[in-house]
Write a protein that holds these residues in place. Structure first.
Motif: not given
Lengths: 616, 495
Positions: A358, A382, A385, A392, A416, B382-387
């Motif tokens: 990230l 991607r 992922r 968090f 995904l 979190a959304a970025r971590a989901f791609g």
């Protein structure tokens, strides 16, 4: 013991504070409601003692403090009771006389030192203002007094600090200045509302022992408001447990911790994770068996670096860099938990995010299941992922307030999961996830803000689980939660790990929690790992002086705090870390060689390495 | 017969309406959205504001339905013998484009005076030299051609006005009762606490019971405030309706046009400028603002340079230049515009575009800042971590969390844009002189306020109409924002 001989300096009788609000009854008509946040509490505070009010968030302890100072927000008001300061009822005073009481006879320290000081005034101005307001001292004399209190609260180089602005100070120093401001006029009563919650353990220990020293010297009464029972056991003489606006139990500290009477107090104490305790029932034996077979690492991090460039000038040239993470190596096996421990600002969260790709500035090698994630780009990354996810710290900021829980959970599956999942399949999987994390089935149709902190964290966990990851980075997943909720969330994480075999990278500053959940520990200081090894070895026989200091600073119920073990000073800036070993300026055992080069990792036992030159 | 005419702005207004209708259908299908709108209607102020706003919108819409009336058959010689001439014979329409509102207000438009007259006056506002039949000249206030012309005895004026107002009020009261009763009958809910079989029959609460509930303000949706607002509106509109046939209720302007007519016609201009400009501005502000905040780096630099340079050019100057260039274009190409209305409309549309293109910078800057904050939020991480893709993140995570700013900014801009139109008309680069607008009314008031005795009714009418338009839009938007912000109605969590 007190009651017979000394008169109390502050007496609270039947205090009742309500918050006005409007609610809708079933037929839709609106009606004014008054929620009793503080519901008839009585207590007394004697000179020279520390009385602690403990309770979970929302129990009304902060409102109690604000009621005493008459600083309540507009929606809240005191409807009954008396607050007698040396026999004088504060609630009956006109506002003008109340201003004489505040700061002069009764002072308050707030939770967040960063926002309690005015950012555009120098510390000197702010201190002198308080002193001139409440004493006869003027101009130079007031400044002298300001200097004196700053020195008393242990602010180094106090003379220079008087001319500085709050942003030039670290959090711990700001809280010291706040204490200095509160003490400048020698009040009879000090109300400390969660004075160390925003601070790191080593700084917390410094600030609390400072408070204890000043109290001893001045014979001041302290009303300590906190959620942390360990802090109470270390620093208070008497304790009152608050629950739903009522003081359910008031007792002397020793008796309270030996035998809590009220069921709620017992529950609260039982939920507390204990360091140095026998490994809890949560650690399943199969994990220990696994250790002998030594499975290949799921995650192997080598020399991870995150350097944020600092640009300046017209051409935005890089003039320096913030070395947030500076060469970290870790390894984690499938189904295991590795804890990353350190103070705030040491770079542990950055490590977690860098592993998840990230952070664009990261360099080094992150091998996940034999594949270097750092080399992956675009679509290739991607697709991987779904294997690694994150939970968090703040469950209030990590869920989109505009999305329904079912949409939040479905997002990962849509991005995904297999293509062309039907609505029904999605709904079914969402239901399954909710059940897995122990949430009601109808939770999916609601918004995240309709849930409590613990429930929200469950939603965040379910979101991570939705894509069936093999690694979850837990970034302080329980530090924003109350202890009883914290215990539930930890149990949930461990249960999920047992059921799904997911590996956890557990980032935390809370040693007690780490001891409960982790198999191995890595201790970070200023962007580097100073010691890592199995949890028992590192926490029982710490080799690095920093690990020892960190462990010593953790307040516990079981042993008294050794003041000598306190770390002096604060975390240096990662822009230009000290030469040689980063820890040497604060290290009690520093040697000349420490200044020359960063020590190489040294293996002291099986799987236990330490980066320190000290023999032992 | 008539020929419907769809002007450019009409088309855009209809497109906007279609979008709104589509949104309405979507709301009907989705339970959560329905619940949110239910919360809007639970707000008494929103309900009243919506009613007032819908009256304005109705007037604006009536003024949007344009057509060209057919010329009377007598003036067109019909030759039925030649089949080829059939099309030519059918297509004879007036070159004047009229709207439905024009037709409704035709009596008002036809009864113009010579010059200024005060509201409800029977005589002109200024002395004139009149030649008497015997040749003598006197200076006096002449009778108006239409205002109070039916009065034989001037002493009857007060009585007549009073009577008409009273008649209007009585009618309003009757109409109000009828409407309220119909509303109560139509809206009464299922009987509460009814037994199972009563529910089964679908029996409803008795009308009397429900009206009592409404009256006490206990109904779920505050119908009481709606009915009160309706009452006020009726009590305002009907007496005016009674007075209109014989008087100029809001007086007349310099050329003797009825000010009420001007104000009603100006509503469409204000609504079009307020909504279409926003429509032009929003894509720029949203897209560029979000892109700058989200991508940062060179994208951010580029967009920032763009809006900073645009913003540092004095707005009026830029608009004036653009409008003047356009004006030249319009005047050199008369063949583009068969009618004057089309020309005026094109100029209005161009004004909307020019205002929109120059006014997105403020909102864009605001949205960039907010996006900078939002992109660091954990849920975006979190959304970025989901791609999840960048555009999808912007659409699902950033855009919804910006909407409250957009809504507020749009409503604030609405009033600002109506005023901008006034300023531009003052400079002479506003709407076409043949088009009515509050801007031209206010502009005219500049001279009227300066003369002695002062002519105050033009400005006051523009003021009152604009005030209620903007106020009701503000109140309504406020309620919508509150209802759709999930953070504001937290159920079950206290302190």
């Amino acid at each position: 013991m007190h009651q017979d001989t000394i008169k109390p300096v502050l007496q609270v009788r039947g205090l009742r504070t309500v918050i006005d609000g409007s609610a809708r009854s079933a037929d839709g008509a609106s009606m004014a409601t008054a929620l009793a946040v503080v519901d008839g509490i009585d207590f007394s505070l004697y000179p020279g003692e520390t009385f602690a009010i403990v309770g979970e968030s929302g129990c009304g302890k902060s409102i109690t403090a604000l009621s005493l100072m008459r600083l309540l927000p507009d929606a809240a008001r005191v409807v009954a009771g008396q607050v007698l300061l040396q026999g004088e009822d504060l609630l009956a005073l006109p506002e003008s006389s109340m201003r004489q009481v505040r700061g002069r006879r009764m002072a308050m320290i707030f939770q967040e030192p960063a926002t309690s000081l005015n950012p555009v005034l120098t510390l000197g101005t702010q201190l002198v203002e308080v002193i001139e307001r409440h004493t006869a001292l003027r101009a130079l004399a007031a400044r002298q007094q300001a200097l004196a209190v700053l020195q008393q609260v242990g602010v180094p180089d106090a003379e220079r600090r008087l001319g500085e602005y709050p942003f030039q100070l670290s959090g711990g120093l700001k809280q010291r200045v706040m204490i200095a401001m509160a003490l400048a006029t020698a009040p009879d009563v000090l109300v400390a509302d969660e004075p160390t919650t925003a601070l790191d353990v080593t700084i917390q220990a410094q600030v609390l022992s400072l408070l204890a020293r000043l109290q001893r010297e001045r014979g001041m009464a302290v009303l300590l408001i906190t959620h942390d029972l360990a802090v109470v056991s270390q620093y208070a003489q008497r304790v009152g447990v608050m629950h739903a606006g009522k003081l359910v139990e008031v007792a002397a500290c020793q008796t309270f911790f030996a035998s809590p009477q009220h069921p709620y107090s017992q529950q609260l104490l039982a939920a507390l994770p204990r360091t140095q305790a026998v490994p809890g029932p949560q650690r399943e034996p199969w994990q220990n068996n696994d250790a002998t077979t030594q499975p290949a690492s799921l995650l192997q991090v080598d020399d991870l670096r995150v350097h944020y460039p600092i640009r300046a000038g017209l051409l935005r040239r890089t003039v320096a860099s913030v070395r947030a993470v500076d060469g970290v190596s870790l390894s984690l096996q499938a189904g295991r938990t590795l804890a990353l421990v350190g103070e705030s600002g040491c770079g542990k969260t950055t490590v977690g995010k860098a592993i998840l790709q990230l952070i664009d500035e990261a360099s080094g090698q992150v091998m996940f299941d034999g594949l270097d994630l750092m080399q992956l780009r675009g679509e290739a990354l991607r697709q991987r992922r779904s294997d690694f996810q994150i939970i968090f710290q703040d469950p209030y900021a990590s869920l989109n307030p505009r999305m329904r829980v079912s949409d939040i959970l479905a997002e990962g599956m849509q991005a995904l999961g297999p293509r062309g999942l039907s609505e029904a399949e999605l709904a079914q999987q969402v239901g399954q996830l909710l059940q897995q994390v122990g949430l009601p089935e109808d939770a999916g149709t609601r918004y995240a803000h309709e849930f409590s902190g613990g429930q929200r964290q469950r939603i965040a966990i379910a979101r991570a689980l939705a894509v069936k990851p093999r690694l979850i980075v837990c970034d302080e997943p329980t530090s924003a939660l109350d202890v009883s909720v914290q215990a539930q969330i930890l149990k949930l994480l461990l249960d999920l790990q047992r059921d799904t075999g997911v590996a956890l990278l557990f980032i935390s500053h809370n040693i007690a929690v780490v001891e409960q959940v982790a198999d191995a520990v890595a201790v970070m200081y200023l962007g580097r790992i100073v010691e890592q090894g199995p949890v028992a070895a590192v926490l029982r026989q710490p080799r690095h002086p920093y690990t020892r200091a960190l462990l010593a600073a953790v307040p516990t119920l079981d042993r008294p705090m050794a003041e000598a073990a306190l770390l002096a000073g604060e975390l240096p800036s990662p822009v230009n870390p000290p030469a040689g070993c980063h820890f040497h300026p604060r290290c009690p055992q520093a040697q000349p060689t420490c200044r020359e080069a960063y020590p190489l990792p040294r293996t002291v036992a099986a799987g236990h390495t330490v980066q320190c030159v000290l023999p032992e | 017969m008539f020929l419907p005419v769809i002007l450019w702005t009409d088309a855009l207004v209809f497109a906007l309406l279609a979008v709104l209708l589509g949104a309405l259908l979507r709301v009907r299908r989705s339970a959560p959205l329905r619940a949110s709108w239910r919360r809007v209607w639970r707000n008494p102020a929103a309900l009243s504001a919506a009613l007032v706003l819908s009256v304005f919108l109705l007037i604006g819409l009536l003024d949007t339905l344009h057509f060209r009336p057919a010329l009377s058959a007598a003036s067109v010689p019909v030759t039925a013998s030649a089949p080829g001439a059939a099309s030519a014979s059918a297509a004879r329409y007036s070159s004047e484009v009229r709207s439905v509102l024009d037709v409704l207000l035709a009596p008002l438009a036809s009864r113009s005076e010579r010059t200024y007259s005060a509201p409800l006056a029977t005589h002109a506002y200024a002395r004139e030299t009149i030649e008497l039949p015997d040749g003598r000249q006197v200076r006096e206030f002449p009778r108006l051609r239409h205002g109070g012309a039916h009065l034989v005895q001037l002493d009857d004026w007060a009585e007549d006005v009073m009577l008409r107002v009273l008649r209007g009020l009585v009618l309003a009261l009757v109409l109000w009762f009828v409407l309220s009763w119909m509303l109560v009958i139509a809206l009464r809910p299922q009987a509460e606490g009814g037994t199972q079989d009563r529910m089964h029959e679908g029996s409803r609460m008795s009308a009397a019971e429900f009206s009592a509930q409404v009256w006490r303000g206990q109904s779920e949706i505050p119908w009481r405030s709606l009915l009160i607002t309706l009452g006020f509106l009726l009590a305002l509109i009907l007496p005016i309706g009674m007075l209109v046939p014989e008087y100029h209720v809001l007086g007349t302007d310099k050329v003797g046009q009825d000010v009420l007519l001007l104000s009603l016609k100006s509503l469409r201009t204000a609504l079009v400028i307020g909504t279409l400009t926003t429509l032009v501005m929003l894509p720029f502000a949203l897209l560029l603002g979000m892109m700058a905040g989200y991508f940062r780096g060179w994208v951010d630099d580029l967009i920032q340079y763009l809006y900073t340079s645009l913003h540092s050019i004095p707005g009026v100057l830029l608009i004036a230049a653009a409008v003047l260039v356009l004006q030249v274009q319009i005047e050199t190409r008369p063949e583009w515009f068969p009618t004057t209305a089309q020309r005026a409309d094109f100029r209005l549309l161009a004004l909307c575009f020019i205002l929109g293109i120059t006014s997105w910078t403020g909102l864009c800057r605001l949205l960039r800042g907010e996006t900078l904050k939002l992109r660091e939020f954990d849920y975006v991480q979190a959304a970025r971590a989901f791609g999840v893709g960048h555009w999808r993140i912007m659409r699902r995570h950033i855009l919804p969390n910006l909407m409250h700013i957009v809504l507020i900014a749009v409503v604030m801009d609405f009033s600002g844009l109506v005023l901008a139109e006034a300023v531009l008309s003052y400079v002479g680069v506003g709407v076409d002189p043949s088009m009515n607008s509050f801007g031209t009314m206010i502009n005219a008031a500049r001279l009227e306020m300066g003369r002695e005795p002062m002519v105050w009714w033009s400005l006051s009418s523009a003021f009152v109409f604009m005030f209620f338009l903007v106020l009701s839009a503000n109140l309504f938007a406020d309620a919508v924002r509150d209802a759709f912000d999930p953070r504001l109605h937290i159920g079950g969590r206290s302190a």
